[in-house]
Motif scaffolding. Structure first.
Motif, PDB file in Angstrom:
ATOM      1  N   ASN A 120      10.144 -86.318  12.336  1.00  0.00           N
ATOM      2  CA  ASN A 120       9.725 -87.362  11.400  1.00  0.00           C
ATOM      3  C   ASN A 120       9.938 -86.879   9.965  1.00  0.00           C
ATOM      4  O   ASN A 120      10.469 -85.788   9.732  1.00  0.00           O
ATOM      5  CB  ASN A 120       8.262 -87.759  11.639  1.00  0.00           C
ATOM      6  N   TRP A 121       9.508 -87.689   8.985  1.00  0.00           N
ATOM      7  CA  TRP A 121       9.790 -87.364   7.581  1.00  0.00           C
ATOM      8  C   TRP A 121       9.112 -86.066   7.154  1.00  0.00           C
ATOM      9  O   TRP A 121       9.648 -85.309   6.342  1.00  0.00           O
ATOM     10  CB  TRP A 121       9.361 -88.510   6.668  1.00  0.00           C
ATOM     11  N   TRP A 122       7.935 -85.793   7.679  1.00  0.00           N
ATOM     12  CA  TRP A 122       7.222 -84.562   7.341  1.00  0.00           C
ATOM     13  C   TRP A 122       8.021 -83.343   7.789  1.00  0.00           C
ATOM     14  O   TRP A 122       8.175 -82.364   7.051  1.00  0.00           O
ATOM     15  CB  TRP A 122       5.841 -84.594   7.985  1.00  0.00           C
ATOM     16  N   ASP A 123       8.538 -83.423   9.005  1.00  0.00           N
ATOM     17  CA  ASP A 123       9.375 -82.333   9.512  1.00  0.00           C
ATOM     18  C   ASP A 123      10.612 -82.144   8.639  1.00  0.00           C
ATOM     19  O   ASP A 123      10.983 -81.019   8.285  1.00  0.00           O
ATOM     20  CB  ASP A 123       9.829 -82.630  10.953  1.00  0.00           C
ATOM     21  N   ASP A 137      12.463 -91.978   7.588  1.00  0.00           N
ATOM     22  CA  ASP A 137      12.183 -90.546   7.519  1.00  0.00           C
ATOM     23  C   ASP A 137      13.163 -89.775   6.644  1.00  0.00           C
ATOM     24  O   ASP A 137      12.766 -88.855   5.925  1.00  0.00           O
ATOM     25  CB  ASP A 137      12.198 -89.949   8.930  1.00  0.00           C
ATOM     26  N   TRP A 191       9.944 -80.479   5.162  1.00  0.00           N
ATOM     27  CA  TRP A 191       9.731 -79.031   5.197  1.00  0.00           C
ATOM     28  C   TRP A 191      10.955 -78.290   5.693  1.00  0.00           C
ATOM     29  O   TRP A 191      11.174 -77.135   5.328  1.00  0.00           O
ATOM     30  CB  TRP A 191       8.479 -78.699   6.007  1.00  0.00           C
ATOM     31  N   GLY A 241      12.011 -87.701   3.380  1.00  0.00           N
ATOM     32  CA  GLY A 241      12.103 -86.261   3.590  1.00  0.00           C
ATOM     33  C   GLY A 241      13.037 -85.568   2.624  1.00  0.00           C
ATOM     34  O   GLY A 241      12.682 -84.555   2.006  1.00  0.00           O
TER      35      GLY A 241
END
Length: 486
Positions: free
Chosen positions: A6-9, A188, A12, A192
């Protein structure tokens, strides 16, 4: 590949891919030798260039959500030849990038153990100077320091440092290679990528200011600048913390780089422009293990022999060239659709892109050669770029509208990306361009003798399979209609 990110992954992954050797090593090198405290401006210029490229990558990653990244985008929009040239430079970029980070890892590891950065390298006197430091490990502040002589080498030093420091932003394109593994690419990927780049730019500028506040730029150590700076101000205990943090950051860069470079090679191998055995995805892990091992082996060999200065300059050329091509491809993507765009509009598009490229190259060459004569040439090239972009906006109708998310301010944003990427190329030394030229010639030889024929044969097989499928589908429909009639 499995869709699990997802966008969080992705955000980072982006931060992990970017923050590493560039900020921890090249900051000191460029502050001391090229820009002085104005290295913070160099980071800002490079950050703007990188952000423009992020937008271009984002639209393509959403529209073409496969593992091939810029290779896949260029193949769709500019054809096999340009895609192959880009592919070779992409693979070079990742090998050199990983090697450069690995070389820097050794420098900080030596500092952590209270040694000089070169103490853990083997000096092979029989080799050329730039290749003689073999690296087995690679397989508070004073305001006067910042303000006394802010830009000792002038604007030319700032942009020269920007071209090299672009290395510090390289890696974000690895995120686009994971579109095939992203749950919702339309949401995402933009969040991201843009989020990672914005955070990275701010962090870089803050760290650059901090370093130049701690030491006069002439005293900055080019190999392990932050660790040595803390030691110089009497904080020996802090240099170990900094060295450990730098090692952690560079290790994540190496790991994420391994992810991105393997996926690039996998997609290239799927087209048979590279050996197709490298496209195999492990049924157990769902990842391209063969491509990963191959790229890491190539990276290790380069890291063992080659000096960081050579690696960073060559890497910047390769990456700026690819990012420029992606921006050109975005203009083609928006303004041209085969079979729909008229011949007149196609000619207008080609003419505008040609003028944009010519004006950008002219500006870069004039700047790079340091020709005397003031701003006369710029008074021609910059307006030519502006007029060509304006005519593209007003005189050429768009042929395609993005379905989910698109780059804003087209054609201005991709045109600006083309201009700034080419301009930064004009600040890189001639020897690096010679090495880039040798690599490009090698690519052309491989393409015309191997890659061209392999990709052509693959295309013929796919076309035959598609034709057979259509025949079988038509026969099945005929049987169904006959059965329904009876």
């Amino acid at each position: 590949m499995r869709r699990e990110l997802n966008w969080w992954d992705l955000a980072w992954f982006g931060v992990g891919a970017v923050i590493g050797a560039g900020i921890f090593v090249l900051t000191g090198q460029e502050a001391k030798e090229a820009a002085g405290p104005a290295v913070v401006l160099s980071y800002a210029v490079s950050g703007v260039s990188a952000m423009l490229s992020v937008f271009c990558y984002t639209e393509f990653a959403i529209e073409i959500p496969v593992a091939g990244g810029s290779f896949a985008y260029l193949r769709v929009e500019l054809g096999d030849f340009m895609a192959f040239i880009a592919a070779g430079n992409i693979l070079l970029e990742y090998c050199i990038g990983g090697a450069a980070v690995a070389r820097s890892w050794t420098s900080y590891f030596a500092t952590l153990l209270n040694h000089h950065p070169n103490d853990f390298r083997i000096h092979a006197t029989s080799l050329a100077e730039d290749y003689s430091r073999l690296d087995p490990i690679a397989v508070v502040a004073k305001v006067s320091n910042f303000t006394a002589d802010f830009a000792p080498y002038g604007a030319r030093g700032v942009f020269a440092a920007s071209a090299v420091l672009f290395f510090a932003y390289i890696g974000f394109d690895a995120v686009s290679t994971m579109a095939e593994e992203t749950k919702n690419p339309a949401k995402d990927i933009p969040v991201g990528l843009v989020g990672a780049m914005a955070l990275t730019t701010v962090v870089y500028c803050v760290l650059a200011v901090t370093l130049c506040l701690m030491q006069p730029y002439k005293d900055i150590d080019p190999d392990a600048p932050f660790s040595v700076a803390f030691s110089a101000v009497g904080m020996d205990w802090a240099k170990y913390i900094v060295a450990f943090g730098a090692l952690k950051g560079m290790t994540t860069v190496l790991l994420v780089s391994a992810v991105g470079q393997a996926r690039y090679l996998t997609h290239i191998a799927r087209t048979h422009m590279a050996p197709p055995c490298l496209a195999v995805v492990s049924p157990r892990w769902g990842t391209p293990v063969r491509a990963t091992v191959t790229m890491l082996a190539a990276t290790a060999i380069i890291a063992f022999f080659t000096d960081l200065g050579i690696l960073s300059n060559l890497l910047s050329i390769s990456t700026l060239f690819i990012f420029m091509l992606v921006a050109v491809a975005l203009l083609v993507h928006r303004y041209y659709v085969s079979g729909e765009t008229t011949a007149t509009n196609r000619t207008k598009l080609v003419s505008c892109i040609a003028v944009i490229l010519a004006a950008s190259v002219g500006t870069a060459v004039y700047w790079g050669l340091a020709v005397d004569g003031g701003w006369v040439a710029y008074a021609v090239t910059v307006p030519a770029w502006f007029v060509a972009t304006l005519y593209l906006q007003l005189g050429v109708p768009k042929a395609r509208v993005p379905k989910m998310w698109g780059v804003p301010l087209v054609p201005w944003l991709p045109s600006a990306s083309i201009f700034i990427n080419i301009f930064l190329l004009g600040s890189i030394d001639g020897k690096s361009f010679m090495r880039f030229g040798i690599w490009t010639v090698a690519l052309l030889v491989y393409y015309f003798f191997v890659g061209l024929h392999a990709s052509y044969d693959t295309a013929k097989v796919l076309a035959a399979e598609a034709a057979t499928a259509r025949v079988e589908e038509g026969g099945q429909k005929a049987v169904e209609i006959t059965g329904a009639g009876n």
